[in-house]
Scaffold this motif. Structure first.
Motif, PDB file in Angstrom:
ATOM      1  N   ARG A   1      35.964  43.148  55.023  1.00  0.00           N
ATOM      2  CA  ARG A   1      35.770  42.420  53.768  1.00  0.00           C
ATOM      3  C   ARG A   1      36.900  42.745  52.780  1.00  0.00           C
ATOM      4  O   ARG A   1      37.449  41.858  52.130  1.00  0.00           O
ATOM      5  CB  ARG A   1      34.412  42.763  53.161  1.00  0.00           C
ATOM      6  N   LEU A   2      37.279  44.023  52.693  1.00  0.00           N
ATOM      7  CA  LEU A   2      38.356  44.425  51.780  1.00  0.00           C
ATOM      8  C   LEU A   2      39.690  43.799  52.195  1.00  0.00           C
ATOM      9  O   LEU A   2      40.463  43.379  51.334  1.00  0.00           O
ATOM     10  CB  LEU A   2      38.477  45.943  51.734  1.00  0.00           C
ATOM     11  N   MET A   3      39.935  43.719  53.493  1.00  0.00           N
ATOM     12  CA  MET A   3      41.172  43.098  53.975  1.00  0.00           C
ATOM     13  C   MET A   3      41.204  41.610  53.641  1.00  0.00           C
ATOM     14  O   MET A   3      42.242  41.079  53.217  1.00  0.00           O
ATOM     15  CB  MET A   3      41.334  43.306  55.479  1.00  0.00           C
ATOM     16  N   MET A   4      40.063  40.939  53.788  1.00  0.00           N
ATOM     17  CA  MET A   4      39.987  39.507  53.456  1.00  0.00           C
ATOM     18  C   MET A   4      40.225  39.297  51.965  1.00  0.00           C
ATOM     19  O   MET A   4      40.943  38.391  51.566  1.00  0.00           O
ATOM     20  CB  MET A   4      38.640  38.933  53.877  1.00  0.00           C
ATOM     21  N   GLU A   5      39.607  40.143  51.141  1.00  0.00           N
ATOM     22  CA  GLU A   5      39.784  40.029  49.698  1.00  0.00           C
ATOM     23  C   GLU A   5      41.238  40.256  49.316  1.00  0.00           C
ATOM     24  O   GLU A   5      41.784  39.547  48.462  1.00  0.00           O
ATOM     25  CB  GLU A   5      38.886  41.032  48.984  1.00  0.00           C
ATOM     26  N   LYS A   6      41.890  41.218  49.953  1.00  0.00           N
ATOM     27  CA  LYS A   6      43.285  41.511  49.665  1.00  0.00           C
ATOM     28  C   LYS A   6      44.166  40.324  50.035  1.00  0.00           C
ATOM     29  O   LYS A   6      45.075  39.944  49.284  1.00  0.00           O
ATOM     30  CB  LYS A   6      43.739  42.748  50.443  1.00  0.00           C
ATOM     31  N   GLN A   7      43.888  39.700  51.192  1.00  0.00           N
ATOM     32  CA  GLN A   7      44.660  38.531  51.626  1.00  0.00           C
ATOM     33  C   GLN A   7      44.452  37.360  50.677  1.00  0.00           C
ATOM     34  O   GLN A   7      45.399  36.612  50.401  1.00  0.00           O
ATOM     35  CB  GLN A   7      44.270  38.148  53.043  1.00  0.00           C
ATOM     36  N   LEU A   8      43.264  37.183  50.151  1.00  0.00           N
ATOM     37  CA  LEU A   8      42.995  36.095  49.219  1.00  0.00           C
ATOM     38  C   LEU A   8      43.732  36.297  47.899  1.00  0.00           C
ATOM     39  O   LEU A   8      44.135  35.311  47.243  1.00  0.00           O
ATOM     40  CB  LEU A   8      41.493  35.971  48.961  1.00  0.00           C
ATOM     41  N   LEU A   9      43.926  37.559  47.509  1.00  0.00           N
ATOM     42  CA  LEU A   9      44.605  37.853  46.260  1.00  0.00           C
ATOM     43  C   LEU A   9      46.120  37.710  46.359  1.00  0.00           C
ATOM     44  O   LEU A   9      46.805  37.582  45.351  1.00  0.00           O
ATOM     45  CB  LEU A   9      44.245  39.254  45.769  1.00  0.00           C
TER      46      LEU A   9
END
Length: 170
Positions: A161-169
């Motif tokens: 989830r943290l990796m996905m959030e980082k990619q979205l940012l």
């Protein structure tokens, strides 16, 4: 039933209570030169953030220390999975310490090997290991294999989830 000493670095404050409880439980004499079974330390990250750790025996599944001991002092407990010792036959050769990738086995003032045994006698009496009992933040816990696997799955999901959030940012 297999058990695990689980450490959550996000909850640790490196207060040292676990190390002191371990020293008390195992009658470790620091002034006499004995090494503690558990240590806490702080590492500073590149950005100045602090990371706290509490480290003791990893109770490896395929424990190199067990294989390295020529006198059979170290064994894997078939019930709990913890790496236990009986230093009655210890010849003070230090082979276990040399085999351990973490340098965990220590030697008492009598020259015999000692290490964390996850307070196995306390567990047999229905109590928690001393380090787990005293930890004020809950960073150290004793888990069953089922609880440990569930924590691993939850941690993998959290990281994804943290990796996905980082990619979205980005």
């Amino acid at each position: 039933m297999k058990k695990y000493l689980f450490f959550d670095s996000e909850k640790c404050s490196a207060c040292g209570a676990c190390a002191l409880a371990c020293m008390d439980q195992n009658d470790i004499d620091i002034p006499a030169g004995e090494q503690p079974f558990r240590n806490t330390f702080t590492l500073e990250g590149k950005t100045g953030d602090l990371h706290f750790y509490s480290v003791s025996c990893m109770h490896c599944i395929d424990a190199p220390c067990v294989m390295g001991c020529p006198s059979g002092c170290l064994t894997k407990d078939p019930e709990t999975g913890f790496t236990l010792y009986d230093n009655t036959n210890c010849i003070s050769c230090h082979s276990c310490a040399m085999a351990c990738p973490y340098g965990i086995p220590t030697f008492g003032t009598d020259g015999k090997m000692r290490k964390c045994d996850a307070c196995i006698e306390r567990q047999k009496a229905g109590m928690k290991p001393a380090c787990v009992k005293i930890c004020p933040t809950g960073a150290l816990t004793l888990l069953t294999e089922e609880e440990f696997r569930a924590r691993q799955v939850a941690e993998q999901k959290r990281k994804a989830r943290l990796m996905m959030e980082k990619q979205l940012l980005e």
